[in-house]
Design a protein around this motif. Structure first.
Motif, PDB file in Angstrom:
ATOM      1  N   VAL A 118       4.605  30.043  -9.164  1.00 15.37           N
ATOM      2  CA  VAL A 118       5.415  30.481  -9.965  1.00 15.37           C
ATOM      3  C   VAL A 118       6.991  29.867  -8.979  1.00 15.37           C
ATOM      4  CG1 VAL A 118       6.137  32.423 -11.365  1.00 15.37           C
ATOM      5  CG2 VAL A 118       4.024  31.547 -10.759  1.00 15.37           C
ATOM      6  N   VAL A 119       7.353  29.418  -9.684  1.00 20.54           N
ATOM      7  CA  VAL A 119       9.363  29.191  -9.795  1.00 20.54           C
ATOM      8  C   VAL A 119       8.954  30.420 -10.281  1.00 20.54           C
ATOM      9  CG1 VAL A 119      10.809  27.058  -9.943  1.00 20.54           C
ATOM     10  CG2 VAL A 119       8.145  26.699  -9.429  1.00 20.54           C
ATOM     11  N   HIS A 120      11.187  30.460  -9.529  1.00 20.31           N
ATOM     12  CA  HIS A 120      11.353  31.936  -9.859  1.00 20.31           C
ATOM     13  C   HIS A 120      12.844  31.793  -9.937  1.00 20.31           C
ATOM     14  CE1 HIS A 120       8.063  34.064  -8.528  1.00 20.31           C
ATOM     15  NE2 HIS A 120       8.316  34.742  -9.837  1.00 20.31           N
ATOM     16  N   ILE A 121      14.115  32.140 -11.067  1.00 15.05           N
ATOM     17  CA  ILE A 121      15.211  32.143 -10.811  1.00 15.05           C
ATOM     18  C   ILE A 121      15.889  33.287 -10.497  1.00 15.05           C
ATOM     19  CG2 ILE A 121      17.920  30.887 -11.830  1.00 15.05           C
ATOM     20  CD1 ILE A 121      15.643  28.696 -11.365  1.00 15.05           C
ATOM     21  N   ALA A 122      16.500  33.310  -9.457  1.00 12.29           N
ATOM     22  CA  ALA A 122      17.182  34.339  -9.037  1.00 12.29           C
ATOM     23  C   ALA A 122      18.435  34.424  -9.606  1.00 12.29           C
ATOM     24  CB  ALA A 122      17.506  34.307  -7.132  1.00 12.29           C
ATOM     25  N   GLY A 163      26.455  24.693   0.993  1.00 11.48           N
ATOM     26  CA  GLY A 163      25.950  24.414   2.476  1.00 11.48           C
ATOM     27  C   GLY A 163      26.551  25.496   3.096  1.00 11.48           C
ATOM     28  N   GLY A 164      25.393  25.669   4.185  1.00 12.67           N
ATOM     29  CA  GLY A 164      26.137  26.894   5.012  1.00 12.67           C
ATOM     30  C   GLY A 164      24.998  27.651   4.685  1.00 12.67           C
ATOM     31  N   SER A 165      25.962  28.848   4.788  1.00 15.67           N
ATOM     32  CA  SER A 165      24.928  30.213   4.748  1.00 15.67           C
ATOM     33  C   SER A 165      25.615  30.276   3.048  1.00 15.67           C
ATOM     34  CB  SER A 165      25.236  31.435   5.110  1.00 15.67           C
ATOM     35  OG  SER A 165      24.594  31.268   6.663  1.00 15.67           O
ATOM     36  N   GLU A 166      26.584  29.922   2.504  1.00 15.64           N
ATOM     37  CA  GLU A 166      26.980  30.864   1.661  1.00 15.64           C
ATOM     38  C   GLU A 166      26.554  29.685  -0.424  1.00 15.64           C
ATOM     39  OE1 GLU A 166      31.662  29.012   2.441  1.00 15.64           O
ATOM     40  OE2 GLU A 166      30.545  27.454   1.385  1.00 15.64           O
ATOM     41  N   TYR A 167      26.241  31.208  -1.503  1.00 20.68           N
ATOM     42  CA  TYR A 167      25.460  30.763  -2.489  1.00 20.68           C
ATOM     43  C   TYR A 167      27.205  30.260  -3.249  1.00 20.68           C
ATOM     44  CZ  TYR A 167      20.943  31.606  -0.361  1.00 20.68           C
ATOM     45  OH  TYR A 167      20.075  31.548   0.129  1.00 20.68           O
ATOM     46  N   MET A 170      16.304  36.860  -1.090  1.00 17.63           N
ATOM     47  CA  MET A 170      15.841  35.218  -1.391  1.00 17.63           C
ATOM     48  C   MET A 170      15.836  34.514  -0.123  1.00 17.63           C
ATOM     49  SD  MET A 170      16.742  32.263  -3.815  1.00 17.63           S
ATOM     50  CE  MET A 170      18.451  32.380  -3.232  1.00 17.63           C
ATOM     51  N   THR A 171      17.275  35.122   0.271  1.00 15.29           N
ATOM     52  CA  THR A 171      17.905  34.350   1.994  1.00 15.29           C
ATOM     53  C   THR A 171      16.129  35.565   3.091  1.00 15.29           C
ATOM     54  OG1 THR A 171      19.974  34.430   0.939  1.00 15.29           O
ATOM     55  CG2 THR A 171      19.115  34.191   3.396  1.00 15.29           C
ATOM     56  N   ASN A 198       8.190  42.013   4.085  1.00 12.47           N
ATOM     57  CA  ASN A 198      10.426  42.360   4.208  1.00 12.47           C
ATOM     58  C   ASN A 198      10.675  42.130   3.431  1.00 12.47           C
ATOM     59  OD1 ASN A 198       9.201  41.299   7.052  1.00 12.47           O
ATOM     60  ND2 ASN A 198       9.623  39.010   6.961  1.00 12.47           N
ATOM     61  N   THR A 199      10.632  42.829   2.038  1.00 13.10           N
ATOM     62  CA  THR A 199      11.386  43.112   1.305  1.00 13.10           C
ATOM     63  C   THR A 199      10.735  44.001   0.269  1.00 13.10           C
ATOM     64  OG1 THR A 199      10.258  41.706  -0.507  1.00 13.10           O
ATOM     65  CG2 THR A 199      11.650  40.491   1.424  1.00 13.10           C
TER      66      THR A 199
END
Length: 205
Positions: free
Chosen positions: A83-87, A188-192, A95-96, A111-112
């Motif tokens: 299953v593919v979700h869009i968060a 990039g990196g830790s950015e959304y 998600m991270t 863990n969530t």
């Protein structure tokens, strides 16, 4: 600035690509572990491929700890369903967290606080709070490059969209409210990036 990839180390190329091919949608993929619980992991090298048949593709690397195939690839190859979700933005921290490298067979869900619910017409569940989920069966797996990187092609069997994000227009066509879905994109990196202004520009006829 001109950047030539010739002779550049793959990890440096990856660093550049993830900061320039932006924003990228994120496939939050649920697959079944060998003991019957579930693996959950995000992948941002992800896109639709065709509508006939309805296919999507996401790219899976190897575990950085030992170079083994990631559980997502192993589970899908063995059990053929996922299953593919869009968060949306509120789910970005969870998600991270699910990107954490864990031993094979351990579930990231432990863990969530994420909850699962039945996915109508499909044998696997979906994440209860995600506003979009796609029930998929494995269509093909391809390995690319010397690493290799795994390309997973999934055939979309059905799609769940939350009621608040779905409506019919004045012609009776089903349309989806992108602002209500509120998807996050990978930088990039830790950015959304979170959802912003919608530009509506009609295509030429």
């Amino acid at each position: 600035m001109h950047i030539d990839f010739e002779g550049m180390a793959p990890q440096n190329i990856y660093h550049i690509l993830t900061q320039t091919l932006i924003p990228r949608p994120v496939a939050w993929v649920l697959s079944e572990n060998p003991d019957g619980d579930y693996n959950l992991a995000p992948f941002s090298f992800f896109t639709p491929i065709t509508s006939n048949p309805p296919l999507l593709m996401f790219s899976v690397g190897k575990k950085p700890t030992d170079g083994a195939f990631k559980d997502t690839r192993v589970n899908i190859e063995q059990r053929k369903r996922f299953v593919v979700h869009i968060a949306h933005r509120e789910l970005a921290p969870a998600m991270t967290e699910t990107s954490r490298t864990m031993p094979h067979g351990e579930s990231e869900l432990a863990n969530t606080d994420l909850e699962l619910t039945d996915f109508e017409g499909f044998e696997l569940p979906r994440l209860k709070d995600c506003r979009v989920a796609m029930a998929c069966e494995l269509y093909d797996i391809k390995e690319i490059g010397p690493t290799p990187q795994t390309l997973v092609f999934g055939k979309i069997l059905n799609v769940y969209v939350a009621d608040e994000a779905a409506k019919h227009d004045d012609k009776g066509r089903l349309v989806f409210d992108a602002a209500a879905i509120d998807p996050i994109g990978r930088l990039g990196g830790s950015e959304y990036v979170t959802f912003g202004e919608v530009l509506k520009i009609p295509r030429p006829i």
